[in-house]
Design an enzyme around this catalytic site. Structure first.
Site, PDB file in Angstrom:
ATOM      1  N   TRP A  29       0.862  -1.192   0.000  1.00 25.20           N
ATOM      2  CA  TRP A  29       0.000   0.000   0.000  1.00 25.20           C
ATOM      3  C   TRP A  29       0.902   1.247   0.000  1.00 25.20           C
ATOM      4  O   TRP A  29       1.844   1.324   0.800  1.00 25.20           O
ATOM      5  CB  TRP A  29      -0.861  -0.037   1.259  1.00 25.20           C
ATOM      6  CG  TRP A  29      -1.817   1.101   1.437  1.00 25.20           C
ATOM      7  CD1 TRP A  29      -2.614   1.672   0.485  1.00 25.20           C
ATOM      8  CD2 TRP A  29      -2.098   1.783   2.671  1.00 25.20           C
ATOM      9  NE1 TRP A  29      -3.371   2.671   1.053  1.00 25.20           N
ATOM     10  CE2 TRP A  29      -3.075   2.761   2.391  1.00 25.20           C
ATOM     11  CE3 TRP A  29      -1.635   1.664   3.983  1.00 25.20           C
ATOM     12  CZ2 TRP A  29      -3.592   3.609   3.368  1.00 25.20           C
ATOM     13  CZ3 TRP A  29      -2.146   2.511   4.951  1.00 25.20           C
ATOM     14  CH2 TRP A  29      -3.113   3.461   4.648  1.00 25.20           C
ATOM     15  N   ASP A  55      -1.176  -5.862   9.220  1.00 26.59           N
ATOM     16  CA  ASP A  55      -2.161  -4.881   8.772  1.00 26.59           C
ATOM     17  C   ASP A  55      -3.407  -5.659   8.345  1.00 26.59           C
ATOM     18  O   ASP A  55      -3.381  -6.406   7.360  1.00 26.59           O
ATOM     19  CB  ASP A  55      -1.595  -4.060   7.596  1.00 26.59           C
ATOM     20  CG  ASP A  55      -2.544  -2.927   7.198  1.00 26.59           C
ATOM     21  OD1 ASP A  55      -3.682  -2.894   7.701  1.00 26.59           O
ATOM     22  OD2 ASP A  55      -2.145  -2.086   6.370  1.00 26.59           O
ATOM     23  N   LYS A  91     -13.739  -0.886   5.741  1.00 25.63           N
ATOM     24  CA  LYS A  91     -14.247  -1.672   4.617  1.00 25.63           C
ATOM     25  C   LYS A  91     -15.320  -2.656   5.075  1.00 25.63           C
ATOM     26  O   LYS A  91     -16.401  -2.709   4.504  1.00 25.63           O
ATOM     27  CB  LYS A  91     -13.115  -2.469   3.949  1.00 25.63           C
ATOM     28  CG  LYS A  91     -11.762  -1.817   3.989  1.00 25.63           C
ATOM     29  CD  LYS A  91     -11.588  -0.725   2.980  1.00 25.63           C
ATOM     30  CE  LYS A  91     -10.263  -0.027   3.234  1.00 25.63           C
ATOM     31  NZ  LYS A  91      -9.879   0.891   2.220  1.00 25.63           N
TER      32      LYS A  91
HETATM   33  C1  LMR Z   1      -6.719   2.077  -0.492  1.00 25.79           C
HETATM   34  O1  LMR Z   1      -5.674   1.434  -0.507  1.00 25.79           O
HETATM   35  O2  LMR Z   1      -7.224   2.561  -1.505  1.00 25.79           O
HETATM   36  C2  LMR Z   1      -7.455   2.246   0.809  1.00 25.79           C
HETATM   37  O3  LMR Z   1      -6.767   1.612   1.820  1.00 25.79           O
HETATM   38  C3  LMR Z   1      -7.805   3.641   1.115  1.00 25.79           C
HETATM   39  C4  LMR Z   1      -6.606   4.475   1.461  1.00 25.79           C
HETATM   40  O4  LMR Z   1      -6.637   5.087   2.540  1.00 25.79           O
HETATM   41  O5  LMR Z   1      -5.648   4.542   0.690  1.00 25.79           O
END
Ligand code: LMR
Length: 394
Positions: free
Chosen positions: A128, A209, A244
């Site tokens: 992420w 996570d 989510k």
């Molecule tokens: C994402 O990866 O799109 C979500 O976890 C929302 C975010 O906060 O980035």
């Protein structure tokens, strides 16, 4: 002073949503930020959440502060959700209610940086986009371990395990509990056992996570990795998000659970976590967590919520199948069948940076750089346009 500042780059995920909003193309599709959409393209308030909200509001007597660590009942409900009923690790665990999953990750980062010295955090490559920034902002060094094989569109388990086996003892390893963001590829239960063994043998500190529990295969199924790690008896941290699975995105509901070697270690850690929280956001917002607690503590509401969660999960899996079928009907030669095997909201599509850019600039289709698409953003209304645009860029 502020005039000297350069403009900072837009956030790689949230920035795309902002750009999408200002695009006037009637065909535009937002497949960027990880927000669930139903078959009509809406992000609904779950019926279970609606009922819980009415009850919470009716029972509310004060807007006074919560304690720094938040509600004890909420903490207990979170531990039971992530660990299951009666897991031994619950007896050596504490939970801090946090502002969302991001808040839980930052709290973990601050706690580590403030109390446990120079301890790099290892994150998967890819991960992420916000992970490295959160830990760097907390003052931690960030390192990466290999995770994904772009040729086979699957986890490179050998490379992953070999890399974990080289990480120095005491370092932090960030693992995605399920629905890996951005790849959608999770370890099998057998690979989780191997990961847990390496982590325990080397004395690494896992930070799990856990933002998508229930979006992969089910609430318990998705906790397999986390519970397998707990079974080794090691210490770990778990960052939960209820954005989510409860659809509570803008209520900022999350939790950081710390599992110590024993209850005393967990209590000591809690005293430091409270300082980290107090100097960051003081104490958590109450409303969203109160709804989660209400749902998890009421058998009827909980059943309803589990049904709604299953509906979201099943819709995403159906969209995966339709997407693969529609791409092939439209004559795409590349094999996209791997998309059906991925789990959670995201699919690592295999589209490259240039293709992603052309989709955005020429077709008003917004995808995160790296090729991550939010499968939940596809509906019967936009699937054909999406597929034909992909055919064009391929
Ligand atoms: C994402 O990866 O799109 C979500 O976890 C929302 C975010 O906060 O980035």
């Amino acid at each position: 002073m502020f005039q000297q500042l350069e403009m900072a780059p837009a956030d790689p995920i949230m920035g795309l949503s902002a750009a999408f909003k200002s695009n006037e193309n009637p065909n535009k599709i937002n497949l960027s930020v990880g927000v669930y959409q139903d078959a009509s393209g809406q992000t609904p308030v779950l019926a279970s959440v609606q009922t819980a909200q009415e009850r919470v509001l009716a029972a509310e007597k004060t807007k006074s502060y919560l304690s720094i660590e938040g509600s004890a009942e909420y903490g207990a409900a979170v531990r039971e959700l992530i660990l299951g009923v009666g897991h031994e690790a619950a007896d050596r665990a504490i939970t801090v209610q946090s502002p969302g999953g991001t808040g839980a990750l930052r709290l973990a980062g601050d706690f580590l940086a403030q109390n446990l010295g120079d301890r790099p955090v290892w994150i998967s490559e890819p991960t992420w986009a916000n992970h490295p920034k959160i830990f760097a902002s907390a003052g931690l060094q960030v390192e990466t371990y290999p995770y994904f094989d772009g040729c086979t569109n699957s986890i490179d388990a050998d490379a992953l395990l070999a890399a974990l086996g080289q990480i120095p003892s005491g370092h932090v390893v960030l693992l995605h509990g399920c629905c890996h963001n951005p790849t959608g590829c999770d370890p099998t239960p057998a690979t989780w056992r191997q990961i847990a063994e390496v982590v325990a043998e080397r004395g690494l500190l896992p930070l799990v996570d856990f933002a998508y529990q229930g979006f992969g295969d089910g609430l318990d199924e998705d906790a397999t990795g986390l519970r397998t790690i707990c079974d080794t008896g090691c210490e770990l941290l778990v960052a939960s998000s209820f954005s989510k699975n409860f659809g509570l995105y803008n209520e900022r509901v999350g939790a950081l659970t710390l599992i110590g070697a024993d209850a005393d270690a967990a209590e000591r850690a809690l005293s430091h976590l409270k300082i980290a929280a107090r100097t960051s956001y003081s104490n958590p917002p109450a409303h969203g967590a109160a709804m989660v607690r209400e749902i998890l503590g009421d058998a009827v509401l909980r059943r309803q919520w589990e049904g709604e969660l299953a509906e979201m999960r099943e819709r995403i899996n159906r969209v995966r199948q339709r997407l693969v079928a529609r791409l092939s009907e439209q004559g795409v030669e590349r094999d996209f069948s791997f998309i059906e095997g991925q789990r959670g909201m995201f699919s690592f599509s295999g589209l490259n940076a240039e293709q992603v850019e052309v989709l955005r600039e020429q077709y008003a289709i917004y995808i995160v750089a790296g090729g991550r698409i939010n499968v939940a953003g596809l509906t019967e209304d936009n699937l054909d346009y999406f597929c034909s645009s992909v055919v064009a860029v391929l």
